[in-house]
Scaffold this motif. Sequence first.
Motif, mmCIF file in Angstrom:
data_model
loop_
_atom_site.group_PDB
_atom_site.id
_atom_site.type_symbol
_atom_site.label_atom_id
_atom_site.label_comp_id
_atom_site.label_asym_id
_atom_site.label_seq_id
_atom_site.Cartn_x
_atom_site.Cartn_y
_atom_site.Cartn_z
ATOM 1 N N MET A 1 0.828 -1.205 0.000
ATOM 2 C CA MET A 1 0.000 0.000 0.000
ATOM 3 C C MET A 1 0.863 1.257 0.000
ATOM 4 S SD MET A 1 -3.155 -1.011 2.575
ATOM 5 C CE MET A 1 -3.970 0.574 2.299
ATOM 6 N N LYS B 1 -19.985 1.606 -4.583
ATOM 7 C CA LYS B 1 -18.974 1.047 -3.680
ATOM 8 C C LYS B 1 -19.215 -0.426 -3.375
ATOM 9 C CE LYS B 1 -17.383 3.245 -0.167
ATOM 10 N NZ LYS B 1 -17.239 4.014 1.101
ATOM 11 N N ALA C 1 -16.474 -3.242 -4.351
ATOM 12 C CA ALA C 1 -15.856 -4.120 -3.345
ATOM 13 C C ALA C 1 -16.096 -5.580 -3.687
ATOM 14 C CB ALA C 1 -16.423 -3.804 -1.957
ATOM 15 N N PHE D 1 -5.520 -2.354 -6.823
ATOM 16 C CA PHE D 1 -6.655 -2.070 -5.953
ATOM 17 C C PHE D 1 -6.622 -0.662 -5.373
ATOM 18 C CE2 PHE D 1 -8.562 -6.364 -4.474
ATOM 19 C CZ PHE D 1 -8.510 -6.847 -5.777
ATOM 20 N N VAL D 2 -5.437 -0.177 -4.995
ATOM 21 C CA VAL D 2 -5.338 1.116 -4.297
ATOM 22 C C VAL D 2 -5.923 2.262 -5.122
ATOM 23 C CG1 VAL D 2 -3.759 2.857 -3.390
ATOM 24 C CG2 VAL D 2 -3.440 0.451 -2.782
ATOM 25 N N ALA E 1 -9.868 1.621 -5.609
ATOM 26 C CA ALA E 1 -10.634 1.756 -4.370
ATOM 27 C C ALA E 1 -10.615 3.196 -3.862
ATOM 28 C CB ALA E 1 -10.089 0.817 -3.304
ATOM 29 N N SER E 2 -9.493 3.878 -4.011
ATOM 30 C CA SER E 2 -9.399 5.286 -3.582
ATOM 31 C C SER E 2 -10.355 6.148 -4.391
ATOM 32 C CB SER E 2 -7.964 5.791 -3.752
ATOM 33 O OG SER E 2 -7.071 5.068 -2.933
ATOM 34 N N PHE F 1 -13.245 4.589 -0.893
ATOM 35 C CA PHE F 1 -12.976 3.738 0.263
ATOM 36 C C PHE F 1 -11.913 4.378 1.156
ATOM 37 C CE2 PHE F 1 -14.700 0.702 -2.779
ATOM 38 C CZ PHE F 1 -15.529 -0.094 -1.984
ATOM 39 N N ILE G 1 -9.538 -0.122 2.385
ATOM 40 C CA ILE G 1 -8.681 -0.607 1.294
ATOM 41 C C ILE G 1 -7.774 -1.719 1.805
ATOM 42 C CG2 ILE G 1 -6.856 0.019 -0.333
ATOM 43 C CD1 ILE G 1 -8.071 2.828 -0.451
ATOM 44 N N LEU H 1 -9.800 -4.785 2.022
ATOM 45 C CA LEU H 1 -10.037 -5.319 0.680
ATOM 46 C C LEU H 1 -8.822 -6.090 0.168
ATOM 47 C CD1 LEU H 1 -11.923 -2.492 -1.282
ATOM 48 C CD2 LEU H 1 -12.707 -4.839 -0.910
ATOM 49 N N ILE H 2 -7.641 -5.477 0.318
ATOM 50 C CA ILE H 2 -6.417 -6.106 -0.192
ATOM 51 C C ILE H 2 -6.101 -7.374 0.593
ATOM 52 C CG2 ILE H 2 -3.920 -5.821 -0.454
ATOM 53 C CD1 ILE H 2 -4.435 -2.844 -0.958
ATOM 54 N N SER I 1 -15.131 -3.841 4.340
ATOM 55 C CA SER I 1 -14.758 -2.768 3.396
ATOM 56 C C SER I 1 -15.805 -1.672 3.331
ATOM 57 C CB SER I 1 -14.561 -3.368 1.987
ATOM 58 O OG SER I 1 -15.798 -3.792 1.436
#
Length: 437
Positions: A170, A328, A332, A360-361, A364-365, A369, A374, A377-378, A434
């Motif tokens: 991350m 969202k 997710a 994902f980062v 999701a950002s 999220f 996040i 989620l990861i 999430s």
Amino acid sequence: MASAVIISVLILTILSLLKVNVLVALVISAFSAGLMADLSLAETVEMFVKNMGGNANTALSYILLGGFAAAIAYTGITKGIVQFLRKAVKGKRGFMLIAIAIIASLSQNAVPVHIAFIPILIPPLIALFDKMKLDRRAVATSLTFGLKAPYVMLPVGFGLIFHETIQDSMANSGIELSVREIASSMIIPGLGMVVGLFIAIFMTYRKQRDYSQIQPEGQPTEFDDIDDQPFKFEKIHLMTLIAILAALVVQIVTEEMVLGALTGLVLMFVLVAVPFKESEQVMSKGISMMGMIAFIMLAASGFGGVLQKTGSVEALVNASSGMLEGQKALVAFILLLVGLVVTMGIGTSFGTIPILAVLFVPIASQAGFSPLAIAALIGTAGALGDAGSPASDSTLGPTAGLNVDGKHNHIWDTVVPTFIHFNIPLFIFGWIASLIL
């Protein structure tokens, strides 16, 4: 290109369910992914073989651990462990299964030996399981819970490595979190596995299963009878304990499982816990026990390399999330589903995290999220599929211990039960985490 991941993992799953050897299924699936990504067969083979080295250290560790386990079993010290468990649980299946789950959990943090304890502890217990008419699918779920749940929830031992992998991945994408924060984000997903374990033990597999009626598919076990003669602690057992302790210390200090296993194996012969003339027999048993797992891990690494190098995973994530902007809950759901598909194919949650985090980062950002969401989620996406993957050591380890008599099928007795009882609740609880974090 996005379809290459889905179709290749689907091929792997179908072939495995049809009882095609997992190693063969992995090779076919990897070649399918390469061909669908417009690579020639020669290019796919080259990429597959080149990336097999990603799990070389792990594969060698398992071979040496197999030899170490066979040497320990040779000394008869496992008889004492078996007799202790028999007295402790007093024939109560629930206590037995919980005890196995606790022992497996300790192998991930307090005594970080991972699956090395399974070929030492489980084969001598097979006769006891059969006498109790204990469903081995319940044992498999208990073992897999212990191999997976601690690293998902607790930042200790292998769990610390897992959480630091999430943290570093991350951070590389611009989000800074402490290990403690990441651990807090994984509590809710981990609780899903606890729920799955209790459902498996006390609901799904509570009925007795008579294994005397099951036709073995392999060689008969060497642990057919329960030895009721009292265990007597002797010098070779002291030497064995010294070797085990030395292996543990070396592994912890060097953080290398290979060196730990090698230390323990060498000391078993140097301290004459096992006569040197028996070394060939001991290593043959160890290789027969763990050799297939080692080759499967190598093939899984090659398969993962093909998926990553061809850009199939990135294409799948982008294609899945691009059409769900602003939703969202669906974003997710799709991201977790992608994690499940990818990890099912690669078979390693630790190796999947860096692949998924970079994708994902930003997605999701952009979807709104929070950093903790996040991380959940990861972490959940990486852990998903580990329990239910034919190529995961979390499933291969339990099968290696439970199938010593050829009566425990890897796919139907380990992979399918662990997928149902761990991946499904982990998916649901991770999805909830999430959305509320």
